[in-house]
Scaffold this active site. Structure first.
Site, mmCIF file in Angstrom:
data_model
loop_
_atom_site.group_PDB
_atom_site.id
_atom_site.type_symbol
_atom_site.label_atom_id
_atom_site.label_comp_id
_atom_site.label_asym_id
_atom_site.label_seq_id
_atom_site.Cartn_x
_atom_site.Cartn_y
_atom_site.Cartn_z
ATOM 1 N N LYS A 114 37.496 -18.374 26.464
ATOM 2 C CA LYS A 114 36.174 -18.949 26.721
ATOM 3 C C LYS A 114 36.383 -20.447 26.878
ATOM 4 O O LYS A 114 36.763 -21.135 25.928
ATOM 5 C CB LYS A 114 35.213 -18.670 25.565
ATOM 6 C CG LYS A 114 33.802 -19.193 25.878
ATOM 7 C CD LYS A 114 32.957 -19.358 24.646
ATOM 8 C CE LYS A 114 32.015 -20.523 24.853
ATOM 9 N NZ LYS A 114 31.335 -20.931 23.603
ATOM 10 N N ASN A 228 26.687 -18.502 17.487
ATOM 11 C CA ASN A 228 27.416 -18.743 16.238
ATOM 12 C C ASN A 228 26.504 -19.381 15.182
ATOM 13 O O ASN A 228 26.172 -18.759 14.184
ATOM 14 C CB ASN A 228 28.642 -19.633 16.505
ATOM 15 C CG ASN A 228 29.501 -19.849 15.279
ATOM 16 O OD1 ASN A 228 29.307 -19.199 14.256
ATOM 17 N ND2 ASN A 228 30.448 -20.766 15.366
#
Lengths: 282, 282, 282, 282
Positions: A114, A228
């Site tokens: 990512k 997150n």
């Protein structure tokens, strides 16, 4: 009482860079109070792909213990990320380091990354120029790149053209908790990137503050969501992990189920010409 | 890998009029393409309380079959409602008829009613004056009344004072599919009705268009949501029923879990003085 | 260069209770730092009707000086209001007191009143039941009543039916500064109250925080706006008074001018079926 | 009655590329039904700077008449723009052509240009990469460049660093009529570009649908607004031009005047921690 036939829930698999994701929710591993809390949150979230920051200062804690020692790498596919990189050069270097580490533990995530190239430490907003540069180098080097970017539809197109395995537009700035601020841009991105290529994966990344933010992104037609802080910094992270899981699944269902239209009131006769606003499932 | 302890998901029961609702989602039984579809949607929604319009023309279909013959009344608690009533007098009469019918089949819902007194057939908006009048009469007659109303906080207070077992503010007009249009009003209602009485049940009723509308209502701190058209008129009602179930549960979890704050960007230092917007869980 | 013909700006007059308002902006007289500041703000706002709280403790300052001594009552029409009244009885009494006072100074506002019956000192939200009761009594007593209320469309209809010269729905709670929170309700109110009676005046009252709140109310088709705190408590009240004046006039023009439609992007071909959102001027 | 002192309305001048703009509203000249309508709209808008597309097919009408023959070039400063350019090369070429044309008529706008490099004819969204490339070349060639871009804050910073005389972020896509879709991004742009350089001009360009869109942009702290379609395609363009003028001036006043804070209701005691939303004037 009739038995509900399970085929009413049929859905296609999400495939990113040749890999099937069982869950459309990808969660990060940072910012938890401790590793046990992280482990529980990952478990409850239902994610099978989790993302890990590869930079040394993020991978090791103050006692020198590696985050990876607290993750069941047989169970989870690791998506290495370049969080904390502020130049293309640094992001490419960190991507390669991630590949080495995952190769050593033989995790299937070893050939993907990512990509984040951030502009500055103050806003943590992505640098479009640096991102495009790093992407091209990583693609040439054989990586499957999931590419974090702003919600600018033109940059999203350029990243897809440059070979991104998935484009990951931000709903709002990293850590801002504001959800999807510009539904219009996400809709345009989905329209442009999926034109003639409907399975091209678009994953909304960043900005999730609470579960309804995830649900709204999915109702817009996104293929998945990555988050997150929304879990890790909630007052009760484990419970929020469950909320996010349900928001993801429910949002996917709602998108596929095709919502009712909006009206001024139930029997309002006249349509409102030329007016738009998002209709998930339309 | 740690086992996640189930007590992190602890929640109190929702009690309305002395009766425990296992699910916080209450669904209607009207507007389905056919009874089988309704049965499947009810099953998938996870609801244990379902609401049924008592007026004759709504209870019986064109072939004279009663809706109740297609509902497992051992499994579901029926909440009779006065949909289609435009005067207090009519609503009281229909409530009593509902009690008789449920008494005959010995359903536990026989002593409660969801009161709707609508103003007109065009907007289907609630009539506050007629609602208050009917409520007082029904309370005096021993009913547990779940009282549908607009999102006006003062009317909500008056209905609670008059003895409503639950106040059910509309998110937006019946059948409009617009979700919670005025979060400020729902927040004030929750603050006023729960002041010194935190378990007083407030259930958002009407206006749900898609799953995120349910989730947002729950994140605001509502105790439950009642809906019908959002499922029954979705392109795929069964799948939407599952979306609504997950939105309800996820929204409740997100409310209890306590979301992160909103910021302009992650490291924004200055608070924005005197600015509000809803923070579920705060 | 062509001369712009002034008839492109033609507009009809706003008539409320038989009286023509030259300005569609009605401003309050309370909460200013001092009377001179109030005088300047009134002057700059362009208002010809100003509203004054009649209750003794509001009409007189700490030195016993009457607010009316600081207002040019030859220039301004006074609209007495019942701010600070929490029962119908009190509001009726205060309305009559206002009539007496204005009769003594022979101000044209003597036969009208802005009716507020508030529910409680905490929220300052209007009490719909008390408002309706007071309205009926005042109408029977010959008053032209401009009636403050929530944005509940059904209560708005009941107040018009009971003889209100104008219905004044709140955009948001008094002093909240949140503008028009529920455009859907304001639109329904405008549709219902103007059906077959297009000149019936609807004036948005309360909740204005800044100039764009006024402009949005006018773009929705409101006939005027009443406000006080938004000017009086701004950091620079005189400058904000000018902003409000321009917002009012510009919003009226924009409503009459008929705005362009909204699109996803300029060349987006497909309409978004059944979706609404307000289009001023459509 | 006191005389209102004019210094309460003091404001600094808007300077862009060394040139003072008397009006903060810049309007386009395209899309009008005819030249007379355009002339009237320009006059009523109060603008002293107007923007003209230089590409041949836009500058000349079907009869070969030049738009410039219908503009009083002694009265207006012309801001040439590169509308219709889809590559950096083309935009640079058109910019130089504009300079030649304005040099011939000796208009003060000859050394500046509004740079647009669009990505595609479908969305008309700006191409960030091409824009940055063209900007650098034009700056090197001595142009004062007003640079159209998306609302991506990082691109805005890069354009300022590359020498743009003004950055012009889009509120929403050209011709979409959706106003400022992402107030968060506009706020971040204003914060970043004005840090230590408070007079650096940020002008919101594109997306204006109605007058309140202009007012909101100005209340956010933008230095000006550029628009075209919102006036030219309104049902009554001349009246809408006046609305836009008042929205601009009122919005500027409201920004400078410092609005009141938002509250749940007037007496709400608790602040809502960590919650943001824009407070113009704060």
């Amino acid at each position: 009482m009739s038995e509900v036939k399970s085929d009413v829930f049929a859905d296609k698999e999400l495939v990113v860079g040749g890999r099937v994701l069982k869950s459309r929710l990808v969660v990060g591993t940072g910012k938890y109070a401790n590793y046990e809390q992280m482990q529980d949150a990952l478990e409850v979230s239902g994610a099978d792909v989790i993302t890990v920051a590869v930079r040394r200062e993020r991978l090791l804690d103050s006692e020198g213990r590696s985050l990876l020692d607290f993750i069941d790498t047989d169970k989870y596919t690791i998506l290495p990320n370049t969080a904390g990189c502020f130049t293309a050069e640094d992001a490419v270097r960190v991507s390669r380091l991630g590949r080495e580490i995952l190769d050593q533990i033989d995790n299937p995530g070893k050939d993907w990354v990512k990509l984040e190239v951030l502009n500055d430490k103050k806003t943590l907003l992505p640098d479009p120029v640096g991102t495009l540069e790093a992407l091209k180098e990583l693609v040439a080097d054989g990586f499957k790149v999931l590419c974090y970017t702003s919600d600018d539809p033109v940059m999203a197109c350029k990243l897809k053209e440059a070979g991104a395995a998935s484009v990951m537009p931000a709903g709002s700035p990293i850590g801002s908790g504001q959800g999807v601020l510009n539904q219009n841009n996400i809709r345009i991105i989905l329209e442009l990137l999926k034109e003639g290529d409907e399975d091209y994966p678009v994953i909304v990344d960043a900005g999730v503050g609470t579960a309804s933010d995830v649900m709204i992104a999915m109702e817009l037609g996104a293929d998945g969501v990555l988050l997150n802080t929304g879990i890790a910094h909630a007052k009760e992270p484990i419970r929020m992990a469950r909320a996010m899981k349900m928001a993801l699944q429910g949002g996917r269902d709602a998108y596929l189920a095709g919502r009712i239209d909006k009206k001024l009131y139930a029997t309002a006769s006249s349509p409102w010409s030329g007016v738009i606003s998002y209709i998930p499932g339309e």
